[in-house]
Design an enzyme around this catalytic site. Structure first.
Site, PDB file in Angstrom:
ATOM      1  CG  ASN A   9      89.648  10.751  68.343  1.00  0.00           C
ATOM      2  OD1 ASN A   9      89.282  10.345  69.448  1.00  0.00           O
ATOM      3  ND2 ASN A   9      90.021   9.854  68.413  1.00  0.00           N
ATOM      4  CG  HIS A  98      88.522   5.992  66.196  1.00  0.00           C
ATOM      5  ND1 HIS A  98      89.615   5.117  66.568  1.00  0.00           N
ATOM      6  CD2 HIS A  98      89.725   6.942  65.972  1.00  0.00           C
ATOM      7  CE1 HIS A  98      91.172   5.481  66.566  1.00  0.00           C
ATOM      8  NE2 HIS A  98      90.443   7.000  65.487  1.00  0.00           N
ATOM      9  CD  GLU A 100      92.700   4.412  69.164  1.00  0.00           C
ATOM     10  OE1 GLU A 100      91.242   4.980  70.167  1.00  0.00           O
ATOM     11  OE2 GLU A 100      92.839   4.437  68.575  1.00  0.00           O
ATOM     12  CD  GLU A 170      91.406   8.249  62.007  1.00  0.00           C
ATOM     13  OE1 GLU A 170      92.584  10.017  62.790  1.00  0.00           O
ATOM     14  OE2 GLU A 170      91.231   7.999  62.941  1.00  0.00           O
TER      15      GLU A 170
HETATM   16  P1  PGA Z   1      97.473   9.938  66.595  1.00  0.00           P
HETATM   17  O1  PGA Z   1      95.436   9.535  66.452  1.00  0.00           O
HETATM   18  O2  PGA Z   1      96.658  11.267  66.029  1.00  0.00           O
HETATM   19  O3  PGA Z   1      97.518  10.116  68.175  1.00  0.00           O
HETATM   20  O4  PGA Z   1      97.491   8.972  65.564  1.00  0.00           O
HETATM   21  C1  PGA Z   1      94.795   9.520  65.381  1.00  0.00           C
HETATM   22  C2  PGA Z   1      93.099   9.597  65.840  1.00  0.00           C
HETATM   23  O5  PGA Z   1      93.539   8.041  66.339  1.00  0.00           O
HETATM   24  O6  PGA Z   1      92.087   9.932  65.431  1.00  0.00           O
END
Ligand code: PGA
Length: 253
Positions: A9, A98, A100, A170
């Site tokens: 990602n 996600h 975010e 996650e």
């Molecule tokens: P990261 O991000 O591996 O930088 O912690 C994972 C993600 O947000 O999918």
């Protein structure tokens, strides 16, 4: 069908030139060094989908994913991108939900359920993300949050459609922080997710579902995470931007 998967990602990183260089390096190393059957997915920003597709289109087990999409097929939605547009670029997958997107763009379960329906209607494979914040974990609500996100976004689907999803767990506190869930912490939630799927659908569908772990996956911790019974691979942010690291993560599968 349950598969081993390493999905990158990229978020909103890299220039086009850097992106093309990264993919070329990863594809070369993957072909030279890897004999396994794990799937590799590149989750790239919208403008890079088409040019990156050009680099991977005839490669076995390498796929292209968007990081978001709109829930309508077309319409007056300035700045948005539809499922048919993603297909036109060569994308076969889309990341939905996600943390975010949930946190900064207010995406909730109802919206994500609509996006999931739309993606599946166009035969895009959805990588559906769920995961609790630190506060939710520390206050003991972790499993309830995961259940709410999974059931709200996905459990309206028929068994046939649900079987087309990839789930990514996650924990928000582990994303981009360098803090990884321990293999035991991740396994606990992965097993719970599989149990929820078995309760909603059946044991066969649960056993067939690919559930990825995401949150500071690195070459140093990938093998131990991936050796857990219910962890089928990773959704990788930061380490997917470095060819050596991402290939080592693929090899850990
Ligand atoms: P990261 O991000 O591996 O930088 O912690 C994972 C993600 O947000 O999918």
């Amino acid at each position: 069908m349950r598969k081993k998967i390493a999905a990158g990602n990229w978020k909103m990183h890299l220039s086009l030139t850097e992106a093309q260089k990264l993919v070329s390096e990863i594809v070369n190393m993957y072909q030279d060094e890897y004999r396994g059957k794990a799937e590799v997915i590149f989750g790239v920003p919208f403008p890079y989908l088409h040019p990156i597709h050009h680099l991977i289109k005839d490669k076995n087990n390498i796929h292209l994913s968007a990081q978001n999409m709109h829930q309508a097929t077309s319409g007056a939605y300035t700045g948005e991108t539809s499922a048919p547009m993603l297909l036109d670029t060569g994308a076969s997958h889309v990341i939905l939900g996600h943390s975010e997107r949930r946190q900064y763009f207010g995406e909730d379960e109802a919206l994500l359920a609509a996006k999931t329906d739309q993606a599946l209607a166009h035969e895009l494979t959805v990588i559906f993300c769920i995961g609790e914040s630190l506060e939710e974990r520390e206050s003991g609500h972790m499993l309830a949050v995961v259940k709410k996100q999974l059931s709200g976004g996905c459990f309206h689907l028929s068994a046939e459609n649900f079987s087309k999803l990839i789930i990514a767990y996650e924990p928000v506190w582990a994303i981009g922080t360098g803090k990884t869930a321990s293999p035991a912490q991740a396994q606990e939630v992965h097993a719970y997710i599989r149990q929820l799927i078995a309760e909603r659908y059946d044991a066969q569908i649960a056993a067939g579902c690919s559930i990825l772990y995401g949150g500071s996956v690195k070459p140093e911790n990938a093998q131990e995470l991936f050796s857990q019974k219910d962890i089928d691979g990773g959704l990788v942010g930061g380490a997917s931007l470095k060819s050596r690291d991402f290939v080592d993560i693929i090899k850990a599968l």
